[in-house]
Design a protein around this motif. Structure first.
Motif, PDB file in Angstrom:
ATOM      1  N   VAL A 201       0.933  -1.269   0.003  1.00 54.05           N
ATOM      2  CA  VAL A 201      -0.266  -0.006  -0.094  1.00 54.05           C
ATOM      3  C   VAL A 201       0.871   1.290   0.097  1.00 54.05           C
ATOM      4  N   LYS A 202       0.670   2.278  -0.961  1.00 52.16           N
ATOM      5  CA  LYS A 202       1.463   3.375  -1.032  1.00 52.16           C
ATOM      6  C   LYS A 202       0.789   4.753  -0.501  1.00 52.16           C
ATOM      7  N   ARG A 203      -0.735   4.518  -0.730  1.00 56.22           N
ATOM      8  CA  ARG A 203      -1.424   5.726   0.194  1.00 56.22           C
ATOM      9  C   ARG A 203      -2.293   5.015   1.178  1.00 56.22           C
ATOM     10  N   PHE A 204      -2.492   5.764   2.200  1.00 55.53           N
ATOM     11  CA  PHE A 204      -3.363   4.834   3.289  1.00 55.53           C
ATOM     12  C   PHE A 204      -4.743   5.997   3.294  1.00 55.53           C
ATOM     13  N   GLY A 205      -5.601   5.196   4.017  1.00 55.88           N
ATOM     14  CA  GLY A 205      -7.067   5.824   4.126  1.00 55.88           C
ATOM     15  C   GLY A 205      -6.890   7.188   4.964  1.00 55.88           C
ATOM     16  N   GLY A 206      -7.672   8.195   4.326  1.00 56.87           N
ATOM     17  CA  GLY A 206      -7.740   9.501   4.731  1.00 56.87           C
ATOM     18  C   GLY A 206      -6.735  10.571   4.244  1.00 56.87           C
ATOM     19  N   GLU A 207      -5.892   9.966   3.195  1.00 54.33           N
ATOM     20  CA  GLU A 207      -4.842  10.689   2.733  1.00 54.33           C
ATOM     21  C   GLU A 207      -5.515  11.353   1.337  1.00 54.33           C
ATOM     22  N   LYS A 208      -5.165  12.660   1.127  1.00 56.56           N
ATOM     23  CA  LYS A 208      -5.361  13.620  -0.207  1.00 56.56           C
ATOM     24  C   LYS A 208      -4.472  13.117  -1.066  1.00 56.56           C
ATOM     25  N   VAL A 209      -4.846  12.544  -2.243  1.00 55.09           N
ATOM     26  CA  VAL A 209      -4.159  12.297  -3.429  1.00 55.09           C
ATOM     27  C   VAL A 209      -4.393  12.849  -4.812  1.00 55.09           C
ATOM     28  N   PRO A 210      -3.406  13.303  -5.551  1.00 53.64           N
ATOM     29  CA  PRO A 210      -3.947  13.728  -6.973  1.00 53.64           C
ATOM     30  C   PRO A 210      -4.257  12.858  -7.816  1.00 53.64           C
TER      31      PRO A 210
ATOM     32  N   SER B 221      -8.519  13.551  -8.352  1.00 51.75           N
ATOM     33  CA  SER B 221      -8.014  13.915  -6.947  1.00 51.75           C
ATOM     34  C   SER B 221      -9.106  13.750  -5.841  1.00 51.75           C
ATOM     35  N   GLY B 222      -8.627  13.382  -4.881  1.00 51.61           N
ATOM     36  CA  GLY B 222      -9.652  13.287  -3.647  1.00 51.61           C
ATOM     37  C   GLY B 222      -9.033  12.632  -2.419  1.00 51.61           C
ATOM     38  N   VAL B 223      -9.834  12.165  -1.701  1.00 48.31           N
ATOM     39  CA  VAL B 223      -9.460  11.398  -0.440  1.00 48.31           C
ATOM     40  C   VAL B 223      -9.458  10.035  -0.518  1.00 48.31           C
ATOM     41  N   VAL B 224      -8.583   9.128  -0.062  1.00 46.02           N
ATOM     42  CA  VAL B 224      -8.548   7.609  -0.175  1.00 46.02           C
ATOM     43  C   VAL B 224      -9.489   7.064   1.025  1.00 46.02           C
ATOM     44  N   VAL B 225     -10.368   6.023   0.391  1.00 49.80           N
ATOM     45  CA  VAL B 225     -11.245   5.474   1.504  1.00 49.80           C
ATOM     46  C   VAL B 225     -10.990   3.936   1.247  1.00 49.80           C
ATOM     47  N   PHE B 226     -10.701   3.062   2.421  1.00 50.93           N
ATOM     48  CA  PHE B 226     -10.710   1.744   2.342  1.00 50.93           C
ATOM     49  C   PHE B 226     -12.079   1.171   2.774  1.00 50.93           C
TER      50      PHE B 226
END
Length: 85
Positions: A23-32, A64-69
């Motif tokens: 996993v490179k980006r975790f829940g709650g992180e903002k990503v482009p 772009s937005g927020v990661v949700v698992f």
């Protein structure tokens, strides 16, 4: 006394490069958009809303937005992106 140095077996000495999975980006992180979320072999995580899957099963953000698992039990674990408003 021995007259030769101890030489290692010529059958040793090979190793593969690490693949840097996980996993490179975790829940709650903002990503482009376009950023890689998970590098995996097989579909450990499945793509949800606004997430694409590459040919090597890599999951990436489409917007772009927020990661949700989200764990959906026997349906599997899903990753989605909630778009930034």
């Amino acid at each position: 006394m021995a007259h030769k140095k101890a030489g290692g077996s010529s059958r040793n000495g090979r190793d593969s490069n690490s693949q840097r999975l996980g996993v490179k980006r975790f829940g709650g992180e903002k990503v482009p958009g376009g950023s890689i979320l998970v590098r995996q072999r097989g579909t450990v995580f499945r793509p949800g809303a606004n997430v694409g899957r590459g040919k090597d099963d890599t999951l990436f953000a489409k917007v772009s937005g927020v990661v949700v698992f989200r764990d959906r039990g026997r349906l599997g674990k899903f990753i989605s992106i909630e778009p930034a408003s």
